[in-house]
Design a protein around this motif. Structure first.
Motif, PDB file in Angstrom:
ATOM      1  N   LYS A 112      25.887  22.265  73.620  1.00 39.99           N
ATOM      2  CA  LYS A 112      24.500  23.424  74.045  1.00 39.99           C
ATOM      3  C   LYS A 112      25.286  24.267  74.248  1.00 39.99           C
ATOM      4  CE  LYS A 112      23.265  20.086  77.776  1.00 39.99           C
ATOM      5  NZ  LYS A 112      23.140  19.773  79.580  1.00 39.99           N
ATOM      6  N   SER A 113      24.711  25.505  73.972  1.00 37.70           N
ATOM      7  CA  SER A 113      25.711  27.062  74.094  1.00 37.70           C
ATOM      8  C   SER A 113      25.252  28.524  74.345  1.00 37.70           C
ATOM      9  CB  SER A 113      26.090  27.351  72.282  1.00 37.70           C
ATOM     10  OG  SER A 113      24.781  27.276  71.392  1.00 37.70           O
ATOM     11  N   TYR A 114      25.481  29.195  75.151  1.00 39.70           N
ATOM     12  CA  TYR A 114      25.058  30.031  75.838  1.00 39.70           C
ATOM     13  C   TYR A 114      25.835  31.489  75.555  1.00 39.70           C
ATOM     14  CZ  TYR A 114      24.680  25.972  78.932  1.00 39.70           C
ATOM     15  OH  TYR A 114      23.796  25.340  79.209  1.00 39.70           O
ATOM     16  N   LEU A 115      24.872  32.523  74.727  1.00 40.26           N
ATOM     17  CA  LEU A 115      25.036  33.597  74.477  1.00 40.26           C
ATOM     18  C   LEU A 115      25.403  35.301  75.080  1.00 40.26           C
ATOM     19  CD1 LEU A 115      25.494  35.562  71.870  1.00 40.26           C
ATOM     20  CD2 LEU A 115      22.953  35.463  71.702  1.00 40.26           C
ATOM     21  N   SER A 116      25.574  35.391  75.403  1.00 37.32           N
ATOM     22  CA  SER A 116      25.397  37.215  76.173  1.00 37.32           C
ATOM     23  C   SER A 116      25.643  38.169  75.795  1.00 37.32           C
ATOM     24  CB  SER A 116      26.997  36.831  77.522  1.00 37.32           C
ATOM     25  OG  SER A 116      26.626  38.451  77.992  1.00 37.32           O
TER      26      SER A 116
ATOM     27  N   ALA B 181      29.101  37.546  72.948  1.00 37.86           N
ATOM     28  CA  ALA B 181      30.236  36.350  73.448  1.00 37.86           C
ATOM     29  C   ALA B 181      29.840  35.104  73.363  1.00 37.86           C
ATOM     30  CB  ALA B 181      30.463  36.451  75.181  1.00 37.86           C
ATOM     31  N   LEU B 182      29.695  34.186  73.095  1.00 32.31           N
ATOM     32  CA  LEU B 182      29.013  32.817  72.468  1.00 32.31           C
ATOM     33  C   LEU B 182      30.241  31.536  73.527  1.00 32.31           C
ATOM     34  CD1 LEU B 182      26.436  31.340  71.696  1.00 32.31           C
ATOM     35  CD2 LEU B 182      27.985  31.284  69.655  1.00 32.31           C
ATOM     36  N   ALA B 183      29.391  30.767  74.572  1.00 27.97           N
ATOM     37  CA  ALA B 183      29.799  29.514  75.142  1.00 27.97           C
ATOM     38  C   ALA B 183      29.489  28.346  74.595  1.00 27.97           C
ATOM     39  CB  ALA B 183      30.839  29.928  76.798  1.00 27.97           C
TER      40      ALA B 183
ATOM     41  N   GLN C 120      34.028  35.543  70.740  1.00 31.59           N
ATOM     42  CA  GLN C 120      33.684  36.786  71.041  1.00 31.59           C
ATOM     43  C   GLN C 120      34.007  37.815  69.835  1.00 31.59           C
ATOM     44  OE1 GLN C 120      35.058  38.888  74.621  1.00 31.59           O
ATOM     45  NE2 GLN C 120      36.436  36.787  74.910  1.00 31.59           N
ATOM     46  N   GLN C 121      33.232  38.811  69.275  1.00 31.23           N
ATOM     47  CA  GLN C 121      32.563  39.180  67.917  1.00 31.23           C
ATOM     48  C   GLN C 121      32.193  40.342  67.930  1.00 31.23           C
ATOM     49  OE1 GLN C 121      30.664  36.909  64.144  1.00 31.23           O
ATOM     50  NE2 GLN C 121      30.650  35.432  65.540  1.00 31.23           N
ATOM     51  N   ARG C 122      32.622  41.406  67.580  1.00 28.81           N
ATOM     52  CA  ARG C 122      31.970  43.125  67.633  1.00 28.81           C
ATOM     53  C   ARG C 122      31.571  43.275  66.325  1.00 28.81           C
ATOM     54  NH1 ARG C 122      36.103  46.981  70.303  1.00 28.81           N
ATOM     55  NH2 ARG C 122      35.321  46.485  71.597  1.00 28.81           N
ATOM     56  N   PHE C 123      30.481  44.036  66.539  1.00 22.41           N
ATOM     57  CA  PHE C 123      29.664  44.855  65.454  1.00 22.41           C
ATOM     58  C   PHE C 123      29.132  46.243  65.401  1.00 22.41           C
ATOM     59  CE2 PHE C 123      28.335  40.305  66.508  1.00 22.41           C
ATOM     60  CZ  PHE C 123      28.799  39.723  65.305  1.00 22.41           C
ATOM     61  N   SER C 124      29.770  46.790  64.611  1.00 21.01           N
ATOM     62  CA  SER C 124      29.354  48.728  64.814  1.00 21.01           C
ATOM     63  C   SER C 124      27.872  48.428  64.134  1.00 21.01           C
ATOM     64  CB  SER C 124      30.777  48.880  63.711  1.00 21.01           C
ATOM     65  OG  SER C 124      31.630  48.880  64.306  1.00 21.01           O
ATOM     66  N   LEU C 125      27.133  48.885  65.300  1.00 20.81           N
ATOM     67  CA  LEU C 125      25.490  48.597  64.801  1.00 20.81           C
ATOM     68  C   LEU C 125      25.280  50.397  65.107  1.00 20.81           C
ATOM     69  CD1 LEU C 125      24.572  45.745  65.919  1.00 20.81           C
ATOM     70  CD2 LEU C 125      24.269  46.429  63.766  1.00 20.81           C
TER      71      LEU C 125
ATOM     72  N   ARG D  83      31.687  35.927  81.550  1.00 20.17           N
ATOM     73  CA  ARG D  83      31.448  35.150  82.480  1.00 20.17           C
ATOM     74  C   ARG D  83      29.601  34.839  81.760  1.00 20.17           C
ATOM     75  NH1 ARG D  83      30.255  31.903  87.559  1.00 20.17           N
ATOM     76  NH2 ARG D  83      32.351  32.273  87.895  1.00 20.17           N
ATOM     77  N   VAL D  84      29.836  34.268  80.300  1.00 14.89           N
ATOM     78  CA  VAL D  84      28.713  34.536  79.894  1.00 14.89           C
ATOM     79  C   VAL D  84      27.059  33.385  80.148  1.00 14.89           C
ATOM     80  CG1 VAL D  84      27.509  33.676  77.287  1.00 14.89           C
ATOM     81  CG2 VAL D  84      29.988  33.593  77.644  1.00 14.89           C
ATOM     82  N   TYR D  85      27.016  32.772  80.932  1.00 16.89           N
ATOM     83  CA  TYR D  85      25.935  32.602  82.219  1.00 16.89           C
ATOM     84  C   TYR D  85      26.406  32.920  83.366  1.00 16.89           C
ATOM     85  CZ  TYR D  85      22.306  29.928  82.933  1.00 16.89           C
ATOM     86  OH  TYR D  85      20.640  30.513  83.592  1.00 16.89           O
ATOM     87  N   PRO D  86      25.504  34.071  83.659  1.00 15.16           N
ATOM     88  CA  PRO D  86      25.319  34.795  84.965  1.00 15.16           C
ATOM     89  C   PRO D  86      25.602  34.008  86.123  1.00 15.16           C
ATOM     90  CG  PRO D  86      23.780  35.322  84.188  1.00 15.16           C
ATOM     91  CD  PRO D  86      23.841  34.483  83.361  1.00 15.16           C
TER      92      PRO D  86
END
Length: 489
Positions: free
Chosen positions: A27-31, A47-49, A106-111, A177-180
């Motif tokens: 199980k994974s949760y993405l914010s 942010a992927l938990a 946690q990852q950052r992407f410039s777009l 807090r990935v899942y709010p």
């Protein structure tokens, strides 16, 4: 607006020695949040938990175990694409029988500004099993020289960044807090946001920032949860605040941040969804005894049964607070209080014309009662009636009544609903003659989410002996549910 998605997996059949001996479902949760700053390229932060209890752990040294996953992220806009692949290890444990908590990537992407299709692929490296790909829409929209508010990051804690990372913001590292969801034992809601180009409002001076909590269903601001603060105009203003939610009742809410100028005109805003469970909190519906109903539309509704019927009609669009209150009110025979409740309800939603709001909703109820009525329930009490009244008419409906091996089903597609984009509801009926369709799955936050919904639709073929972790099925001739879901038309 901040987006939260649940990514659900295939069965993980693991035979890895002493580490794990039973099937598990990862199980994974993405914010996903977006940010910018004057003069730099905007960026997206994921942010992927991963739920530690659902992961597969392997022994890499005597008495030491860890889970490992591979995360592939692709952003597509037209012919352009951005690709990332990372491997993530969980914290090391020595006892796989008592694992709890989550580990986060946690990852950052410039777009550049634009709308992107973000595809997430996850593979459990200890088992080799891959999760189904998840594709979501991400919009980056930060115009130059125009005030704007970043997405709102809900977080559990933060620390001063001794070694700044790619995801450090304003010199701090945040544990998102990935899942709010906030349980009854939690008393603080912490958030971070940024305001850009407030100096474009005027050369110097201050501007107003309001932040508050409002209900999802009615957009009513919660009493005692409205805050205002003045800031000096700047290229970037940082908001880092904590709200005491100890007495906030159960419900679905938005945290709203808005920027206003000297004349109190709204310049820009953003919001973040969260859920609260607090069954012990009490709530004052307002002094209904002081609500005047003289010469209003409710003053002519004096029949007790009619009042009860109109109040029951409100159930799909009530907040949890209002629903609890009305449920208790219906047990009484207090005509005046029912009139006051009904008038207060529509005054809060249609302050300029409460009667028009009431009339429009009553027309919608009559429509669903005609369209979705079953042998057991009026239309407004059915699942389709509930969704229609709460979210409005869908933009597209796919209906299948004679697909080989499938129960009759409908897939409703909303382009935008409840501040979320591209959302679907799946309804299924086991008896076409009854017109009784039940909601079996939706990807809208706050509604039932069932990764096995296709197995439910094709249960005539696969029966009821499927493993509880199985989410996929072998497509047969004429099986279209998955394609209709992924590609509405």
């Amino acid at each position: 607006m901040k987006r939260i998605f649940v990514i659900l997996s295939l069965v993980l059949l693991v035979f890895s020695g002493t580490a794990q001996m039973k099937p598990k479902r990862l199980k994974s949760y993405l914010s996903t949040t977006t940010y910018s700053a004057p003069g730099v390229t905007p960026f997206v932060e994921n942010a992927l938990a991963f739920d530690c209890r659902s992961a597969v752990y392997k022994e890499f040294e005597p008495g030491k175990f860890k889970a490992s996953v591979e995360i592939v992220t692709i952003f597509r806009k037209g012919e352009e694409s951005t690709f990332s692949k990372v491997a993530l290890d969980s914290p090391v444990v020595t006892d796989t029988a008592n694992i709890d908590g989550a580990f986060i990537d946690q990852q950052r992407f410039s777009l550049e500004n634009g709308e992107y299709q973000m595809e997430i692929s996850i593979t459990d490296l200890n088992s080799g099993d891959a999760l189904p790909k998840e594709t979501v829409t991400v919009e980056v929209n930060y115009p130059e020289n125009v005030p704007s508010v970043s997405d709102i990051l809900l977080f559990d804690s933060y620390t001063k960044a001794l070694k700044p990372s790619s995801c450090t913001k304003s010199g701090y590292d945040f544990l998102p807090r990935v899942y709010p969801f906030y349980g009854s034992n939690e008393e603080k809601l912490n958030f971070y946001s940024e305001i850009y180009n407030s100096n474009k409002l005027y050369d110097e001076g201050k501007f107003l920032v309001n932040y508050y909590i409002e209900t999802v269903e009615s957009s009513n601001r919660m009493q005692n949860y409205f805050f205002a603060k003045r800031y000096d105009v700047s290229k970037v203003n940082v908001l880092l605040h904590s709200i005491d939610i100890k007495d906030l009742p159960s419900g679905n809410y938005y945290l709203v941040v808005e920027v206003r100028d000297r004349s109190n005109s709204l310049i820009c805003s953003n919001s973040a969804f969260f859920q609260r469970s607090n069954p012990n909190a009490s709530y004052d519906m307002g002094d209904l005894a002081g609500v005047s109903i003289a010469n209003t539309f409710v003053s002519t509704i004096e029949n007790l049964d009619t009042l009860r019927k109109y109040i029951r009609y409100l159930d799909p669009i009530c907040t949890e607070i209002e629903r609890d209150y009305s449920s208790n009110l219906l047990k009484t025979s207090d005509v005046k209080t029912m009139q006051q409740f009904l008038f207060n309800f529509w005054s809060s939603r249609s302050p300029m014309n409460p009667k028009q709001g009431f009339d429009d909703y009553l027309a919608a109820v009559k429509r669903v009662n005609m369209s979705f009525n079953t042998t057991s329930f009026p239309g407004y009490r059915t699942d389709r009636g509930y969704v229609f009244l709460k979210y409005g008419q869908p933009d597209q409906i796919v209906e299948s009544v004679d697909e080989p091996g499938a129960y009759p089903y409908q897939i409703w597609h909303y382009y935008e609903v409840a501040h979320q984009r591209n959302k679907r509801f799946v309804f299924m009926s086991k008896d076409r003659s009854t017109n009784d369709y039940h909601l079996i799955h939706s990807d809208l936050i706050g509604e039932i989410n069932n990764p096995r919904w296709q197995l439910e639709v094709y249960r005539r073929i696969y029966g009821s002996d499927q493993g509880v972790d199985q989410t996929e099925y072998e497509k047969g001739w004429g099986s279209h549910a998955g394609d209709y879901y992924d590609n509405p038309r």
